[in-house]
Scaffold this motif. Structure first.
Motif, PDB file in Angstrom:
ATOM      1  N   ARG A 175       0.918  -1.154   0.198  1.00  0.00           N
ATOM      2  CA  ARG A 175       0.198   0.252  -0.027  1.00  0.00           C
ATOM      3  C   ARG A 175       0.874   1.162  -0.095  1.00  0.00           C
ATOM      4  O   ARG A 175       0.683   2.363  -0.721  1.00  0.00           O
ATOM      5  N   LYS A 259     -11.174   1.942   0.030  1.00  0.00           N
ATOM      6  CA  LYS A 259     -10.947   3.022   0.609  1.00  0.00           C
ATOM      7  C   LYS A 259     -11.102   3.191   1.967  1.00  0.00           C
ATOM      8  O   LYS A 259     -12.254   2.729   2.402  1.00  0.00           O
ATOM      9  N   TYR A 260     -10.348   4.176   2.636  1.00  0.00           N
ATOM     10  CA  TYR A 260     -10.673   4.541   3.847  1.00  0.00           C
ATOM     11  C   TYR A 260     -12.078   5.212   4.016  1.00  0.00           C
ATOM     12  O   TYR A 260     -12.350   6.014   3.241  1.00  0.00           O
ATOM     13  N   GLU A 278     -14.179   9.114   1.854  1.00  0.00           N
ATOM     14  CA  GLU A 278     -14.486   7.856   0.830  1.00  0.00           C
ATOM     15  C   GLU A 278     -15.125   8.318  -0.318  1.00  0.00           C
ATOM     16  O   GLU A 278     -14.689   7.833  -1.524  1.00  0.00           O
ATOM     17  N   ASP A 299      -9.654  11.214  -5.994  1.00  0.00           N
ATOM     18  CA  ASP A 299      -8.916  10.516  -5.273  1.00  0.00           C
ATOM     19  C   ASP A 299      -8.060  11.570  -4.395  1.00  0.00           C
ATOM     20  O   ASP A 299      -7.257  11.078  -3.617  1.00  0.00           O
ATOM     21  N   GLU A 302      -8.255  10.081  -0.862  1.00  0.00           N
ATOM     22  CA  GLU A 302      -7.370   9.204  -0.221  1.00  0.00           C
ATOM     23  C   GLU A 302      -6.237   9.510   0.631  1.00  0.00           C
ATOM     24  O   GLU A 302      -5.613  10.744   0.717  1.00  0.00           O
ATOM     25  N   TYR A 303      -5.944   8.721   1.769  1.00  0.00           N
ATOM     26  CA  TYR A 303      -5.089   9.556   2.611  1.00  0.00           C
ATOM     27  C   TYR A 303      -3.701   9.474   2.202  1.00  0.00           C
ATOM     28  O   TYR A 303      -3.066   8.523   1.489  1.00  0.00           O
ATOM     29  N   GLU A 304      -3.140  10.307   2.393  1.00  0.00           N
ATOM     30  CA  GLU A 304      -1.446  10.603   2.104  1.00  0.00           C
ATOM     31  C   GLU A 304      -0.955  11.860   2.956  1.00  0.00           C
ATOM     32  O   GLU A 304      -1.947  12.692   3.555  1.00  0.00           O
TER      33      GLU A 304
END
Length: 354
Positions: A175, A259-260, A278, A299, A302-304
């Motif tokens: 991931r 997805k979180y 999400e 997107d 999305e976690y970053e």
């Protein structure tokens, strides 16, 4: 001469495991305004980490690193070690980027908050969602009074983290494109603060507190392990200082690759705001009929965690004054999670947060 006025920020790092090497170190190594002075860690791979990212030296002694003429330090150790190391760094007047959860216990969290105030330095806990354009837009809506006074807040999170908290975290390698696996003794050990509440609800609760300015007063909750060594499911009922009611929930068992989920719904005297990472939406529905929807890039939910380390340097050099995850936000998250776990241990009894 101060950093940013002719010389780079002299940065050290304590902790050289999975998250530090997959996220933080590549970002800092790519910056011309950062000098990677030294790295502190354990294990045979430390010298390879030093060489890969260009640190000046490697050591197993945190004191040796902190005394190496630094401006700032990154703390990415197991959770239970954050407080003593951060306290030592602040005592030396250093700027601190401390991984989440900032501490495991409320008293330690507020101790760091007092030390930050005394030191007058930058302290940032890298909560990635707090820096997304759509969450910043949501905060502006709330701050403008668009929903009025908050009366009820829902805060839910779910993640594909069964393996991370169940002693098999190898799926996280793919991931996060990492060469180093998360250490199970950190994530699935109660002694080190493992479990979903400390490991994941720290994200959603810190986002809630930053968005709203709320602070929890009491919580009654339960957690269950479902056969894991630490909690996988968490639920709590919150009373906030302003009298509002709230719910906090979390689940670690989304399927790998899903997805979180972070779902925050705020009900106020003037309207309702919904934020959903999400499905990537932020909507405002006011009781006077006004409707708004934030435009979100695909997107973006999305976690970053690319912005927080960058913002940390910008705060030090004066390029920015916006810290979306300061020591106070982090402490409010810690005290809620701490009280939730204590409440569960006491059979779900309503437990004071502060």
């Amino acid at each position: 001469m101060t950093p940013g006025a002719g010389r780079p920020v002299r940065l050290g790092a304590i902790g050289a495991g999975w998250w530090a090497t997959s996220n933080h170190f590549p970002l800092f190594a790519a910056r011309s305004d950062v000098e990677l002075v030294g790295v502190c860690g354990r294990g045979e791979g430390l010298e390879a980490v030093r060489e890969t990212f260009g640190f000046g030296f490697a050591t197993s002694s945190s004191d040796e690193l902190l005394d190496a003429g630094l401006d700032a330090v990154v703390i990415a150790t197991p959770h239970d070690l954050h407080h003593p190391i951060a306290a030592a760094a602040l005592a030396r007047g250093l700027h601190v980027l401390c991984e989440k959860p900032m501490t495991l216990h409320a008293a330690d969290a507020w101790d760091l908050a007092a030390r930050v105030q005394q030191a007058g330095t930058v302290f940032l806990v890298p909560y990635g969602w707090n820096y997304k354009p759509f969450t910043v837009a949501a905060k502006r809506m709330i701050a403008s009074g668009a929903i009025g006074e908050i009366q009820y807040a829902l805060c839910h999170m779910a993640s594909p983290t069964r393996g991370l908290f169940g002693t098999d975290p190898t799926h996280m390698l793919e991931r996060w494109s990492s060469d180093t696996a998360p250490d199970p003794t950190t994530w699935s050990s109660p002694a080190h603060g493992g479990g979903y509440a400390h490991g994941q609800l720290t994200h959603s609760s810190a986002l809630l507190f930053w968005l709203t300015g709320l602070r929890a007063r009491s919580v009654g909750g339960r957690v269950i392990t479902a056969g894991a060594p630490v909690d996988l499911f968490d639920a709590g009922v919150i009373r906030f200082d302003n009298g509002a009611l709230g719910s906090l929930s979390g689940a670690a068992t989304l399927a790998d690759g899903d997805k979180y989920q972070v779902d925050i719904r705020l009900f106020g005297t003037e309207g309702v705001l919904m934020l959903d990472v999400e499905r990537e939406r932020v909507t405002l529905s006011r009781y006077d009929g006004r409707r708004e929807q934030v435009s979100i890039a695909p997107d973006e939910g999305e976690y970053e965690c690319l912005v927080p380390p960058t913002r940390f340097i910008e705060l030090i050099t004066g390029e920015s004054d916006e810290n979306n995850s300061d020591v106070t936000i982090a402490a409010r998250s810690v005290e809620l999670v701490d009280a939730l776990l204590r409440s569960s241990a006491a059979g779900g009894a309503e437990t004071p947060v502060h």
